[in-house]
Design an enzyme around this catalytic site. Structure first.
Site, PDB file in Angstrom:
ATOM      1  N   ARG A 270      35.723  34.289  58.123  1.00 55.66           N
ATOM      2  CA  ARG A 270      36.266  35.141  57.401  1.00 55.66           C
ATOM      3  C   ARG A 270      36.429  36.577  57.500  1.00 55.66           C
ATOM      4  O   ARG A 270      38.151  37.029  57.314  1.00 55.66           O
ATOM      5  CB  ARG A 270      35.123  35.535  56.063  1.00 55.66           C
ATOM      6  CG  ARG A 270      36.055  35.709  54.519  1.00 55.66           C
ATOM      7  CD  ARG A 270      36.635  34.931  53.922  1.00 55.66           C
ATOM      8  NE  ARG A 270      37.168  35.262  52.603  1.00 55.66           N
ATOM      9  CZ  ARG A 270      36.713  34.642  51.308  1.00 55.66           C
ATOM     10  NH1 ARG A 270      36.836  33.769  51.518  1.00 55.66           N
ATOM     11  NH2 ARG A 270      37.360  35.131  50.260  1.00 55.66           N
TER      12      ARG A 270
ATOM     13  N   ILE B 160      39.081  35.415  47.149  1.00 50.30           N
ATOM     14  CA  ILE B 160      38.832  36.881  46.929  1.00 50.30           C
ATOM     15  C   ILE B 160      39.325  37.520  48.370  1.00 50.30           C
ATOM     16  O   ILE B 160      39.336  37.106  49.900  1.00 50.30           O
ATOM     17  CB  ILE B 160      36.982  37.203  46.775  1.00 50.30           C
ATOM     18  CG1 ILE B 160      36.225  36.507  45.306  1.00 50.30           C
ATOM     19  CG2 ILE B 160      37.249  39.012  47.003  1.00 50.30           C
ATOM     20  CD1 ILE B 160      36.937  36.968  44.209  1.00 50.30           C
ATOM     21  N   LEU B 161      40.135  38.692  47.707  1.00 53.98           N
ATOM     22  CA  LEU B 161      41.244  39.658  49.063  1.00 53.98           C
ATOM     23  C   LEU B 161      39.869  40.942  49.804  1.00 53.98           C
ATOM     24  O   LEU B 161      39.571  41.334  49.154  1.00 53.98           O
ATOM     25  CB  LEU B 161      42.278  39.578  48.429  1.00 53.98           C
ATOM     26  CG  LEU B 161      43.154  38.578  48.151  1.00 53.98           C
ATOM     27  CD1 LEU B 161      44.798  39.077  47.378  1.00 53.98           C
ATOM     28  CD2 LEU B 161      44.145  37.749  49.335  1.00 53.98           C
TER      29      LEU B 161
ATOM     30  N   ASN C 297      46.289  40.659  39.348  1.00 54.23           N
ATOM     31  CA  ASN C 297      45.744  39.930  39.153  1.00 54.23           C
ATOM     32  C   ASN C 297      45.015  38.330  37.980  1.00 54.23           C
ATOM     33  O   ASN C 297      45.453  40.076  37.235  1.00 54.23           O
ATOM     34  CB  ASN C 297      43.814  40.177  39.419  1.00 54.23           C
ATOM     35  CG  ASN C 297      43.479  38.315  39.876  1.00 54.23           C
ATOM     36  OD1 ASN C 297      43.890  36.657  39.712  1.00 54.23           O
ATOM     37  ND2 ASN C 297      41.968  38.267  40.302  1.00 54.23           N
ATOM     38  N   THR C 298      44.979  37.875  37.553  1.00 54.43           N
ATOM     39  CA  THR C 298      45.934  36.853  35.918  1.00 54.43           C
ATOM     40  C   THR C 298      44.020  36.174  36.100  1.00 54.43           C
ATOM     41  O   THR C 298      43.459  35.426  36.969  1.00 54.43           O
ATOM     42  CB  THR C 298      46.378  36.780  35.566  1.00 54.43           C
ATOM     43  OG1 THR C 298      46.296  35.606  34.444  1.00 54.43           O
ATOM     44  CG2 THR C 298      46.773  35.235  36.500  1.00 54.43           C
ATOM     45  N   HIS C 299      43.169  36.084  34.265  1.00 51.23           N
ATOM     46  CA  HIS C 299      42.358  35.296  34.343  1.00 51.23           C
ATOM     47  C   HIS C 299      42.468  34.512  33.437  1.00 51.23           C
ATOM     48  O   HIS C 299      42.505  35.357  31.829  1.00 51.23           O
ATOM     49  CB  HIS C 299      40.615  36.306  34.473  1.00 51.23           C
ATOM     50  CG  HIS C 299      39.804  35.222  34.196  1.00 51.23           C
ATOM     51  ND1 HIS C 299      39.067  34.706  35.400  1.00 51.23           N
ATOM     52  CD2 HIS C 299      39.200  35.738  33.326  1.00 51.23           C
ATOM     53  CE1 HIS C 299      38.425  34.327  35.704  1.00 51.23           C
ATOM     54  NE2 HIS C 299      37.848  34.819  33.931  1.00 51.23           N
TER      55      HIS C 299
ATOM     56  N   ASP D 239      40.190  44.063  42.750  1.00 54.45           N
ATOM     57  CA  ASP D 239      39.036  45.233  43.824  1.00 54.45           C
ATOM     58  C   ASP D 239      38.362  43.934  44.063  1.00 54.45           C
ATOM     59  O   ASP D 239      38.702  42.709  44.622  1.00 54.45           O
ATOM     60  CB  ASP D 239      38.669  45.954  43.311  1.00 54.45           C
ATOM     61  CG  ASP D 239      37.140  45.498  41.892  1.00 54.45           C
ATOM     62  OD1 ASP D 239      36.983  44.002  41.649  1.00 54.45           O
ATOM     63  OD2 ASP D 239      36.757  46.215  41.143  1.00 54.45           O
TER      64      ASP D 239
ATOM     65  N   GLY E 101      35.136  42.739  43.877  1.00 55.68           N
ATOM     66  CA  GLY E 101      34.262  42.165  43.526  1.00 55.68           C
ATOM     67  C   GLY E 101      34.873  40.957  42.503  1.00 55.68           C
ATOM     68  O   GLY E 101      36.021  40.252  42.626  1.00 55.68           O
TER      69      GLY E 101
ATOM     70  N   ASP F  75      36.863  39.750  39.637  1.00 55.23           N
ATOM     71  CA  ASP F  75      37.151  39.792  39.013  1.00 55.23           C
ATOM     72  C   ASP F  75      37.109  40.991  37.850  1.00 55.23           C
ATOM     73  O   ASP F  75      36.582  41.157  36.415  1.00 55.23           O
ATOM     74  CB  ASP F  75      37.372  38.370  37.569  1.00 55.23           C
ATOM     75  CG  ASP F  75      37.698  37.413  37.817  1.00 55.23           C
ATOM     76  OD1 ASP F  75      39.029  37.938  38.650  1.00 55.23           O
ATOM     77  OD2 ASP F  75      37.289  36.005  37.573  1.00 55.23           O
TER      78      ASP F  75
HETATM   79  C1  GRF Z   1      45.437  30.581  35.522  1.00 56.75           C
HETATM   80  O1  GRF Z   1      44.775  30.336  34.343  1.00 56.75           O
HETATM   81  C2  GRF Z   1      44.960  31.550  36.426  1.00 56.75           C
HETATM   82  O2  GRF Z   1      44.153  32.312  35.777  1.00 56.75           O
HETATM   83  C3  GRF Z   1      43.287  30.289  37.175  1.00 56.75           C
HETATM   84  O3  GRF Z   1      44.413  29.542  37.078  1.00 56.75           O
HETATM   85  C4  GRF Z   1      45.617  29.120  36.879  1.00 56.75           C
HETATM   86  C5  GRF Z   1      46.402  28.896  37.819  1.00 56.75           C
HETATM   87  O4  GRF Z   1      46.921  28.778  36.918  1.00 56.75           O
HETATM   88  N1  GRF Z   1      43.118  31.072  38.007  1.00 56.75           N
HETATM   89  P1  GRF Z   1      48.632  28.013  38.072  1.00 56.75           P
HETATM   90  O5  GRF Z   1      48.421  27.600  38.969  1.00 56.75           O
HETATM   91  O6  GRF Z   1      49.108  29.282  37.283  1.00 56.75           O
HETATM   92  O7  GRF Z   1      49.373  26.358  36.944  1.00 56.75           O
END
Ligand code: GRF
Length: 215
Positions: free
Chosen positions: A74, A101-102, A114-116, A148, A150, A152
């Site tokens: 890894r 995880i980067l 990052n988006t969640h 970071d 962790g 999320d």
């Molecule tokens: C998003 O909801 C993201 O937050 C999650 O996976 C989804 C990715 O969607 N980790 P896409 O590949 O951008 O359509």
């Protein structure tokens, strides 16, 4: 996280994906307008054959793939993906549905957004939508944060709620969240590159605004 300041004029984005890439598409669409202030200069993935890479290719954006399976450890993959990202000299790296995880080689070299699909700190991890539904919440949402080391756990930049409706299943709720998530990600990244941003502890400020406000 230490105090940092970033004012980016060029707005070079490297976007990392593992799947359908609709968040990537939203960034590609937004950056077609030069006034957006950022453009996607490369798209990276941890696997071949995904729609996210096809979206990049259709947009004429260079792609790279670094699959963990192809590296002895890894740690070797961490170095390889950081080098692939660095080759495109990004101002911001966007992890948009990237299911890894980067490691330090990337996190210590570039700011990573990052988006969640949940309202952190509730329901982190790979199944944020499923876990929120199983818990029985009536409101969930999405979070844009700095990554970071962790899962999320990075400082929150922006969040937006989404109501859970009676009869929602995971797929339907996730689609409704993603509609909001794409807009929030595009807005947040655009403001970061146009207005600059600072991070102090867990507080992220874009321009004169406090992270978490969507004004
Ligand atoms: C998003 O909801 C993201 O937050 C999650 O996976 C989804 C990715 O969607 N980790 P896409 O590949 O951008 O359509």
């Amino acid at each position: 996280m230490s105090i940092g300041v970033c004012v980016s004029k060029a707005g070079r984005l490297v976007v990392l994906v593992s799947g359908s890439g609709t968040n990537l598409q939203a960034l590609l669409d937004a950056s077609a307008d030069p006034s957006y202030g950022a453009r996607v200069v490369a798209v990276g993935a941890d696997r071949e054959g995904i729609e996210g890479l096809a979206r990049a290719s259709r947009a004429g954006v260079p792609i790279f793939v670094r699959n963990v399976r192809d590296y002895p450890s890894r740690e070797d993959w961490d170095v390889a993906i950081a080098a692939a990202i660095a080759a495109h000299q990004p101002d911001l790296v966007i992890s948009a549905g990237f299911m890894k995880i980067l490691g330090a080689p990337t996190l210590e070299s570039f700011p990573v957004v990052n988006t969640h699909p949940a309202l952190l700190p509730a329901f982190p991890g790979a199944h944020g939508v499923r876990d929120a539904l199983a818990y029985g919440v009536t409101v969930t949402g999405c979070t844009v944060m700095l990554a970071d080391d962790g899962i999320d756990t990075g400082p929150i930049i922006a969040q937006e709620p989404v109501r859970v409706l009676p009869g929602d299943d995971e797929a339907g709720l996730h689609e409704r969240i993603k509609t909001v998530e794409r807009r929030l990600l595009v807005d947040t990244v655009g403001r970061m590159v146009r207005e600059g941003w600072t991070v102090s502890g867990r507080t992220v400020r874009i321009g004169n605004h406090i992270g978490g406000e969507n004004s």
